[in-house]
Scaffold this motif. Structure first.
Motif, PDB file in Angstrom:
ATOM      1  N   GLU A 188       1.105  -1.112  -0.200  1.00 35.58           N
ATOM      2  CA  GLU A 188       0.194  -0.064  -0.046  1.00 35.58           C
ATOM      3  C   GLU A 188       0.844   1.288   0.118  1.00 35.58           C
ATOM      4  O   GLU A 188       2.046   1.366   0.910  1.00 35.58           O
ATOM      5  N   VAL A 189       0.475   2.405  -0.749  1.00 40.60           N
ATOM      6  CA  VAL A 189       1.558   3.357  -1.010  1.00 40.60           C
ATOM      7  C   VAL A 189       0.436   4.598  -0.494  1.00 40.60           C
ATOM      8  O   VAL A 189      -1.013   4.765  -0.944  1.00 40.60           O
ATOM      9  N   ASN A 190       0.826   5.381   0.451  1.00 42.47           N
ATOM     10  CA  ASN A 190       0.005   6.573   0.666  1.00 42.47           C
ATOM     11  C   ASN A 190       0.685   7.819   0.089  1.00 42.47           C
ATOM     12  O   ASN A 190       1.880   7.910   0.417  1.00 42.47           O
ATOM     13  N   ARG A 191      -0.202   8.596  -0.391  1.00 41.28           N
ATOM     14  CA  ARG A 191       0.265  10.017  -1.238  1.00 41.28           C
ATOM     15  C   ARG A 191      -0.183  11.110  -0.349  1.00 41.28           C
ATOM     16  O   ARG A 191      -1.349  11.275   0.197  1.00 41.28           O
ATOM     17  N   ARG A 192       0.430  12.135  -0.516  1.00 39.23           N
ATOM     18  CA  ARG A 192      -0.028  13.523   0.239  1.00 39.23           C
ATOM     19  C   ARG A 192      -0.730  14.148  -0.993  1.00 39.23           C
ATOM     20  O   ARG A 192      -1.182  13.617  -2.205  1.00 39.23           O
ATOM     21  N   ALA A 193      -1.556  15.280  -0.684  1.00 37.67           N
ATOM     22  CA  ALA A 193      -2.498  16.011  -1.635  1.00 37.67           C
ATOM     23  C   ALA A 193      -1.752  16.258  -2.816  1.00 37.67           C
ATOM     24  O   ALA A 193      -2.427  16.390  -3.889  1.00 37.67           O
ATOM     25  N   ASP A 194      -0.312  16.539  -2.825  1.00 38.40           N
ATOM     26  CA  ASP A 194       0.316  17.021  -4.174  1.00 38.40           C
ATOM     27  C   ASP A 194       0.680  15.710  -4.855  1.00 38.40           C
ATOM     28  O   ASP A 194       1.481  15.796  -5.765  1.00 38.40           O
ATOM     29  N   GLY A 195       0.367  14.539  -4.518  1.00 41.33           N
ATOM     30  CA  GLY A 195       1.009  13.283  -5.248  1.00 41.33           C
ATOM     31  C   GLY A 195       2.268  12.641  -4.656  1.00 41.33           C
ATOM     32  O   GLY A 195       2.540  11.940  -5.128  1.00 41.33           O
ATOM     33  N   ALA A 196       2.912  13.413  -3.813  1.00 46.26           N
ATOM     34  CA  ALA A 196       3.971  12.963  -3.164  1.00 46.26           C
ATOM     35  C   ALA A 196       3.976  11.652  -2.478  1.00 46.26           C
ATOM     36  O   ALA A 196       3.020  11.731  -1.756  1.00 46.26           O
ATOM     37  N   ILE A 197       4.876  10.745  -2.553  1.00 51.48           N
ATOM     38  CA  ILE A 197       4.454   9.616  -1.791  1.00 51.48           C
ATOM     39  C   ILE A 197       5.018   9.867  -0.432  1.00 51.48           C
ATOM     40  O   ILE A 197       6.177  10.251  -0.087  1.00 51.48           O
ATOM     41  N   GLU A 198       4.210   9.656   0.758  1.00 54.00           N
ATOM     42  CA  GLU A 198       4.532  10.115   2.185  1.00 54.00           C
ATOM     43  C   GLU A 198       4.897   8.864   2.993  1.00 54.00           C
ATOM     44  O   GLU A 198       5.676   8.741   3.943  1.00 54.00           O
ATOM     45  N   ALA A 199       4.113   7.655   2.545  1.00 53.52           N
ATOM     46  CA  ALA A 199       4.592   6.172   3.204  1.00 53.52           C
ATOM     47  C   ALA A 199       4.004   5.051   2.314  1.00 53.52           C
ATOM     48  O   ALA A 199       3.373   5.380   1.591  1.00 53.52           O
ATOM     49  N   PHE A 200       4.683   3.986   2.732  1.00 51.70           N
ATOM     50  CA  PHE A 200       4.189   2.862   2.107  1.00 51.70           C
ATOM     51  C   PHE A 200       4.577   1.684   3.185  1.00 51.70           C
ATOM     52  O   PHE A 200       5.086   1.636   4.217  1.00 51.70           O
ATOM     53  N   THR A 201       3.440   0.640   2.997  1.00 50.76           N
ATOM     54  CA  THR A 201       3.616  -0.603   3.952  1.00 50.76           C
ATOM     55  C   THR A 201       3.400  -1.879   3.176  1.00 50.76           C
ATOM     56  O   THR A 201       2.548  -1.891   2.148  1.00 50.76           O
TER      57      THR A 201
END
Length: 110
Positions: A5-18
């Motif tokens: 799972e990839v979590n992105r910020r509102a601007d599309g940048a990756i902020e975390a992954f699991t």
């Protein structure tokens, strides 16, 4: 099955992954999906540390089957860009694994 799972910020940048779970595509020590996913994810974490000098906040379980990484605040724009490129490269590699081994690895993005 491995869930990535990839979590992105509102601007599309990756902020975390699991990455969690086990592929079970072969016996222990011969599971190529697990080996590939592990190599790609740990390779990206190590490349970010080595090439960008940024250490992701990581959480792992001792017995394997779980890796969570969060990108810390990065004030330098060029360094942030390097980190994002390395993470996007990791995503491309994971998508390639998923395309060939969909029954063992699934990707999600928020």
């Amino acid at each position: 099955m491995i869930s990535f799972e990839v979590n992105r910020r509102a601007d599309g940048a990756i902020e975390a992954f699991t990455m969690s779970g086990h592929a079970d595509s072969g016996p222990y020590g011969y599971d190529i999906v697990c080996a590939g996913a592990s190599a790609v994810s740990f390779g990206a974490v190590n490349a970010i540390a080595e090439l960008a000098g940024i250490y992701l906040e990581t959480d792992m379980q001792d017995e394997g089957g779980y890796l969570h990484c969060r990108v810390p605040e990065i004030s330098d724009h060029d360094t942030e860009e390097k980190v994002q490129w390395l993470l996007e490269g990791m995503i491309v590699s994971m998508k390639s694994i998923e395309a060939n081994y969909r029954q063992f690895l699934r990707m999600e993005s928020n």
